[in-house]
Design an enzyme around this catalytic site. Structure first.
Site, PDB file in Angstrom:
ATOM      1  N   HIS A  57     106.297   7.534 -46.991  1.00 42.06           N
ATOM      2  CA  HIS A  57     106.889   6.750 -45.904  1.00 42.06           C
ATOM      3  C   HIS A  57     105.763   5.994 -45.196  1.00 42.06           C
ATOM      4  CE1 HIS A  57     110.835   9.237 -45.298  1.00 42.06           C
ATOM      5  NE2 HIS A  57     110.610   8.936 -46.571  1.00 42.06           N
ATOM      6  N   GLU A  59     104.869   5.875 -42.132  1.00 42.66           N
ATOM      7  CA  GLU A  59     104.126   6.685 -41.166  1.00 42.66           C
ATOM      8  C   GLU A  59     103.081   7.552 -41.871  1.00 42.66           C
ATOM      9  OE1 GLU A  59     107.445   6.356 -41.523  1.00 42.66           O
ATOM     10  OE2 GLU A  59     108.501   7.072 -39.750  1.00 42.66           O
ATOM     11  N   CYS A  87     111.539  10.259 -39.389  1.00 43.50           N
ATOM     12  CA  CYS A  87     112.366  11.354 -39.894  1.00 43.50           C
ATOM     13  C   CYS A  87     111.655  12.693 -39.639  1.00 43.50           C
ATOM     14  CB  CYS A  87     112.616  11.173 -41.389  1.00 43.50           C
ATOM     15  SG  CYS A  87     111.137  11.387 -42.416  1.00 43.50           S
ATOM     16  N   CYS A  90     108.193  12.971 -41.302  1.00 42.09           N
ATOM     17  CA  CYS A  90     107.171  12.171 -40.633  1.00 42.09           C
ATOM     18  C   CYS A  90     106.794  12.766 -39.274  1.00 42.09           C
ATOM     19  CB  CYS A  90     107.638  10.728 -40.500  1.00 42.09           C
ATOM     20  SG  CYS A  90     107.721   9.903 -42.121  1.00 42.09           S
TER      21      CYS A  90
END
Length: 159
Positions: A57, A59, A87, A90
């Site tokens: 992701h 992040e 999420c 993360c």
């Protein structure tokens, strides 16, 4: 150093540029920028599809890059700007990396772990407190995502 490097809007605009980069590469358009003391130490975007890595992701990719660039597995004092509410995965990485502040754009109604589906950073057992601010340039961030998925549905329908 220009005064705007301490402006949240400035850095979120940089994250938006990263999100657009992700879209051009066929990735879900989420972008992230990490700033320490007014300097960008990392910027990234979702790379899960191209890297065949569900943890890639925006992040997490940005956190990995920032840690390498700062030669430390923790980045206290860092602000993470991300175009979409993080999420659960993360948020865990944010806490473990000791990110001090998270500023995000659009809400993630299906998987958001800061305010949409759960509030992982409120009343938690973690040993690190993360300051959060949501909704910065939210409409622009959401529009990038909506446009991407609209285009994907249209392409799927044409097949």
């Amino acid at each position: 150093m220009p005064a705007d490097v301490f402006d949240d809007n400035y850095w979120m605009q940089r994250a938006i540029v990263c999100a657009k980069q992700a879209a051009q590469l066929g990735e879900v358009p989420v972008g992230a920028v990490i700033v320490v003391d007014g300097l960008c130490v990392a910027e990234s975007w979702n790379q899960s599809i191209s890297s065949r890595d569900p943890s890639a992701h925006a992040e997490i990719s940005a956190i990995r890059q920032a840690c390498r660039n700062l030669d430390n597995y923790r980045i206290p004092g860092a602000t993470l700007y991300v175009t979409l509410e993080p999420c659960v995965m993360c948020v865990g990485a944010i806490v473990h990396a000791r990110v001090s502040r998270v500023v995000y754009g659009a809400l993630e109604p299906k998987a958001g772990a800061i305010e949409s589906q759960c509030s992982m950073l409120d009343n938690h057992p973690f040993n690190w407190k993360v300051e959060t601010q949501g909704g910065l340039l939210a409409e622009e961030c959401a529009a990038i995502l909506s446009g991407f998925f609209q285009q994907r549905r249209a392409e799927k329908k044409q097949k």
